[in-house]
Design a protein around this motif. Structure first.
Motif, PDB file in Angstrom:
ATOM      1  N   TYR A 495     135.899 -22.603  43.983  1.00 36.07           N
ATOM      2  CA  TYR A 495     134.582 -22.111  42.731  1.00 36.07           C
ATOM      3  C   TYR A 495     133.615 -22.543  43.487  1.00 36.07           C
ATOM      4  CZ  TYR A 495     137.820 -21.372  39.157  1.00 36.07           C
ATOM      5  OH  TYR A 495     138.778 -20.345  38.292  1.00 36.07           O
ATOM      6  N   LEU A 496     132.832 -23.667  44.218  1.00 36.17           N
ATOM      7  CA  LEU A 496     132.078 -24.124  44.587  1.00 36.17           C
ATOM      8  C   LEU A 496     131.949 -22.915  45.788  1.00 36.17           C
ATOM      9  CD1 LEU A 496     131.158 -27.031  42.420  1.00 36.17           C
ATOM     10  CD2 LEU A 496     130.398 -24.713  42.401  1.00 36.17           C
ATOM     11  N   PRO A 500     131.637 -18.479  46.494  1.00 31.07           N
ATOM     12  CA  PRO A 500     130.617 -18.413  47.242  1.00 31.07           C
ATOM     13  C   PRO A 500     129.913 -17.934  48.506  1.00 31.07           C
ATOM     14  CG  PRO A 500     130.575 -20.359  45.577  1.00 31.07           C
ATOM     15  CD  PRO A 500     131.833 -19.718  45.703  1.00 31.07           C
ATOM     16  N   THR A 521     121.485 -19.084  43.516  1.00 33.35           N
ATOM     17  CA  THR A 521     122.726 -19.835  43.367  1.00 33.35           C
ATOM     18  C   THR A 521     123.283 -20.102  44.586  1.00 33.35           C
ATOM     19  OG1 THR A 521     123.269 -17.483  43.406  1.00 33.35           O
ATOM     20  CG2 THR A 521     122.957 -17.612  41.503  1.00 33.35           C
ATOM     21  N   ASP A 525     125.343 -23.894  43.873  1.00 32.45           N
ATOM     22  CA  ASP A 525     126.575 -23.915  43.703  1.00 32.45           C
ATOM     23  C   ASP A 525     126.837 -25.377  45.467  1.00 32.45           C
ATOM     24  OD1 ASP A 525     127.583 -22.274  42.225  1.00 32.45           O
ATOM     25  OD2 ASP A 525     127.342 -20.948  43.988  1.00 32.45           O
ATOM     26  N   TYR A 529     128.755 -29.081  44.394  1.00 32.63           N
ATOM     27  CA  TYR A 529     129.469 -29.235  45.607  1.00 32.63           C
ATOM     28  C   TYR A 529     129.987 -30.838  46.474  1.00 32.63           C
ATOM     29  CZ  TYR A 529     134.474 -28.691  48.687  1.00 32.63           C
ATOM     30  OH  TYR A 529     135.350 -29.592  49.141  1.00 32.63           O
TER      31      TYR A 529
END
Length: 628
Positions: A495-496, A500, A521, A525, A529
Motif C-alpha cells: 500500500y505504501l 503509489p 502524498t 507514503d 513506510y
C-alpha cells in the motif's frame, strides 16, 4: 588479538570445521583465475555493451572504466580477507567473523538472493541468443513456454556438472575459460579491424556524452556492467577448495584484470561497429538500439548484417558461444549458491544438515537447493536486463561490508597470517565501501525498493531460527514476532510503496520507467513506510534478543550489526530523494545526490569499522587455519 570473545552456546564455525576439512582442495591459481574469468565472462559480454550504449551512448566506455575502477577496490579488500580466511562460502562467512550473527544474517540472506538468481539469468541469456535462429523460444522479449523449458534444462545441466565434484567442475571450467577469453577477444579485434565507423564516437547528434553524466552512472548497475564485474567473488567463494591461500589472492586479481580489459575493448568495438541503416535506427538515436534488431543478439546481429564475409562467418561462432559463455557462468553460480547456503549453515543461520557433503565432496543439500531455487527464479524475471539489475543491487549491497570487515580484522586479529597485506588499507577500505554504496544507489529506486523489501523479508527467519538456536531466545517470541513482521511488511510494501510508486511506473513490465510528478502524498507514503519498517526492525530485533538466554551476547551481536540496518535505510532514503528516483524532477538533483551518497557511505564505513567485534567464530577459524 584484543578483547576476549564471546562464548555463546552454539558457535556455527565449530560445526563447520569438520565439513571444511573434507572439502577437496583441488583448485590452483589458474583454476581460481578461470573461475573468475568464467563467472565474469558470461551473458554480460553478450548483452552489456548494447544496454550500456542504449543508456549512455558512446560514453558507455566511461561507464565500464568507472565501474571497473570502483569494483577493483572491492576486489582488493576481499583478496586480503580471502587470503587470510580461505573458506568456502567465504563472502557470507566474513561478516560473521567481524560483526557477529545479526550482520552476517542480513548480508548472507542478501547474497543468497543474488546468487540464486544468476544461474537462471544465464540460462535466459543463452535462450535469448538462441531465439535469433529459433524464434519460437521468445515472444515480445519474454520466454515462451518452450523457451522456459529449454532454460530449465540448462539449469539442470549446471547442477549435474557441480554434483560430480569441484575437481570436475574446476577443470572443465578452466578449459571452457580459454574459449571465453579467445572468442570475446577475437570479437573486438575483428570488429575494430573490419567494421569501424569512427563517426559513432563523437560525430553524431549529442556527441560523446549524448544523455548527460547521470546516464553514465545509471548504466553501471542497470545495464549489466556491474553485473558483469561481480564474478570476481568466485575465487573467494571457492577459496576453501583452493590448494593454497596465495592461489586465492593472485588468481582473483589476475582474473579480474584480464576481464576488465576485455569488457572495455568490447564496448569500444561495439560503439564503433554500430551500422545504423542495418539496425534500422536513425543515426545517433542510441536509446532506440534496445528495441532494434540488435536486441536478441547484439554482437551476432552486428556481424551478420555487416556485409563483411569474415564477420558474417564469425557470427556463427558467436551463436555457439552464446550457449557456452552463459552456461559456463551458470554452472559456476549453481556452485556459488550451494556454497552460500553452506556458509550460512556454517554461520549458524541454517540447520547443520546443510553442512553435509555428498560422496564427491561437495555440499549435498545446498546443491540440491540451488537447483530447485534456480528453476523457480526462471518465473518472476523473464528478461535478462530485469534479473541482472536485481542481482546487481542485492550482490553489491553485500559488498558494502568488505571495507569495514577489512579494518575490523586488522584491529581484532592484527597478527594473523595474510598472504597479501594491502598498503593504505584504510583508504582502500573506504573507497571499496563508497564504491559499493554508490552502485547500489545508482541502481535506481525502481529496482532498489524490491531488493530492499526482499532483504528485509528475511529477518523473521533470523528471529525464528538463529536467535533461538544460537542465542537461546524464546521460540514463541521469535515465531510470533516473525509472523507479525511479515504481515506488516507485506501490507506496508503493497500500500505504501507498490501502489503509489511501483505500479504507476509500470513495474516490472515496462522499460524505460514511466516517471512521476512529485506529490505531497508521495512524501507521506514514503515517510510512513520508512518509519513503520525502522520501528519494526529495531523493535522486534531488540524484543527477541531480550528473551535470549545469553542476552548479553545476543545484544552484543545485534549492536555490532545496527550499521547494516543503517546502510539499508540510508540507501533507500537517498534513492527516493535523488536523481535516480521515479520523479520527473528529483528532490536532490545530480550530481549533488551522488556527492551526498558518497559522504554518507564514508560515514557508514567509519561506523561499520568501529562497530566490528572479535567473535568466537573468528577465533575458531584462525586456530583451525593455524593463523593465530
Amino acid at each position: 588479538m584484543v578483547n576476549p570473545p564471546e562464548a555463546g552456546p552454539e558457535v556455527g564455525e565449530k560445526k563447520a570445521i569438520q565439513s571444511d576439512k573434507q572439502l577437496r582442495r583441488a583448485l590452483n591459481q589458474w583454476d581460481i583465475a578461470f573461475l573468475v574469468v568464467g563467472a565474469m565472462i558470461g551473458s554480460g559480454w553478450l548483452f552489456g555493451s548494447l544496454g550500456a550504449a542504449a543508456t549512455a551512448g558512446p560514453a558507455a566506455i566511461l561507464s565500464w572504466l568507472i565501474a571497473g575502477f570502483l569494483m577493483i577496490f572491492i576486489a582488493l579488500a576481499y583478496a586480503e580477507i580471502g587470503g587470510m580466511l580461505p573458506k568456502s562460502g567465504g563472502i557470507v562467512r566474513y561478516p560473521q567473523y567481524t560483526h557477529g550473527g545479526f550482520a552476517s544474517f542480513i548480508m548472507g540472506w542478501a547474497y543468497f538472493l543474488s546468487a540464486v538468481t544468476v544461474a537462471p539469468s544465464e540460462a535466459i541469456a543463452a535462450v535469448t541468443y538462441m531465439s535469433s535462429y529459433l524464434p519460437q523460444l521468445m515472444s515480445n522479449g519474454l520466454l515462451t513456454p518452450l523457451g522456459t523449458l529449454v532454460a530449465a534444462a540448462l539449469v539442470v545441466f549446471f547442477f549435474l556438472l557441480n554434483w560430480y565434484g569441484v575437481h570436475v567442475m574446476g577443470k572443465t571450467n578452466t578449459a571452457v575459460g580459454w574459449w571465453k577469453l579467445i572468442i570475446p577477444s577475437l570479437t573486438f579485434i575483428l570488429l575494430m579491424a573490419l567494421a569501424m565507423h569512427t563517426v559513432n564516437y563523437s560525430g553524431l547528434a549529442g556527441g560523446f556524452i549524448p544523455y548527460g553524466w547521470s546516464e553514465v552512472f545509471l548504466a553501471i548497475p542497470t545495464t549489466g556492467i556491474a553485473y558483469a564485474y561481480l564474478g570476481f567473488r568466485q575465487g573467494i567463494d571457492y577459496s576453501g577448495e583452493a590448494r593454497k591461500a596465495t592461489d586465492v589472492v593472485w588468481g582473483t586479481i589476475l582474473g579480474y584484470v584480464i576481464v576488465m580489459f576485455i569488457y572495455v575493448m568490447l564496448q569500444v568495438a561495439f560503439i564503433g561497429a554500430v551500422n545504423w541503416s542495418a539496425a534500422k535506427v536513425s543515426p545517433g538515436n542510441w536509446q532506440a538500439l534496445s528495441s532494434s534488431v540488435l536486441s536478441s543478439g547484439p554482437f551476432y546481429e552486428i556481424m551478420a548484417t555487416s556485409g563483411v564475409a569474415i564477420l558474417a562467418g564469425f557470427a556463427v561462432i558467436l551463436l555457439i558461444d552464446a550457449i557456452i559463455s552463459p552456461s559456463g557462468t551458470g554452472w559456476i553460480y549453481i556452485g556459488t549458491t550451494a556454497r552460500t547456503i553452506y556458509g550460512m549453515a556454517a554461520d549458524g543461520h541454517l540447520p547443520s544438515a546443510f553442512l553435509k557433503l555428498n560422496r564427491h565432496k561437495i555440499p549435498l543439500w545446498p546443491t540440491i537447493a540451488a537447483l530447485v531455487l534456480g528453476l523457480l527464479f526462471l518465473l518472476p524475471f523473464p528478461t535478462w536486463f530485469a534479473i541482472s539489475s536485481f542481482i546487481t543491487t542485492t550482490t553489491v549491497f553485500t559488498y558494502i561490508i568488505g571495507g569495514p570487515s577489512l579494518m575490523t580484522l586488522r584491529r581484532t586479529a592484527p597478527n594473523a597470517n595474510r598472504p597479501i597485506k594491502l598498503p593504505a588499507a584504510s583508504v582502500i577500505g573506504a573507497i571499496a565501501t563508497i564504491a559499493a554504496f554508490l552502485i547500489v544507489y545508482w541502481s535506481t529506486f525502481y529496482y532498489l525498493w524490491f531488493a530492499i523489501a526482499l532483504i528485509l523479508a528475511g529477518l523473521p527467519l533470523f528471529y525464528m531460527y538463529t536467535m533461538v538456536n544460537r542465542y537461546g531466545a524464546s521460540r514463541t517470541a521469535g515465531i510470533v514476532s516473525g509472523i507479525i513482521y511479515w504481515v506488516v511488511l507485506i501490507v506496508a510494501t503493497y500500500y505504501l510503496i507498490y501502489l503509489p510508486f511501483a505500479a504507476p511506473t509500470g513495474w516490472p513490465a515496462s522499460l524505460p520507467v514511466t516517471m512521476l510528478k512529485l506529490q505531497p502524498t508521495h512524501i507521506v507514503d514514503f515517510v510512513s513506510y520508512v518509519v513503520v519498517m525502522i520501528a519494526m526492525v529495531v523493535g522486534f530485533t531488540l524484543y527477541v534478543a531480550s528473551t535470549a538466554r545469553d542476552r548479553e551476547i545476543a545484544m552484543k551481536h545485534v549492536k555490532a550489526g545496527w550499521w547494516v540496518v543503517a546502510t539499508i535505510f540510508s540507501a533507500f532514503i537517498l534513492s527516493f530523494l535523488g536523481s535516480f528516483s521515479v520523479f520527473e524532477t528529483p528532490i536532490i538533483p545530480f550530481p549533488w545526490d551522488t556527492i551526498i551518497a558518497a559522504l554518507v557511505a564514508l560515514g557508514l564505513y567509519l561506523y561499520g569499522s568501529y562497530s566490528g567485534i572479535l567473535t568466537e567464530d573468528l577465533v575458531v577459524a584462525l586456530r583451525e587455519l593455524g593463523g593465530v
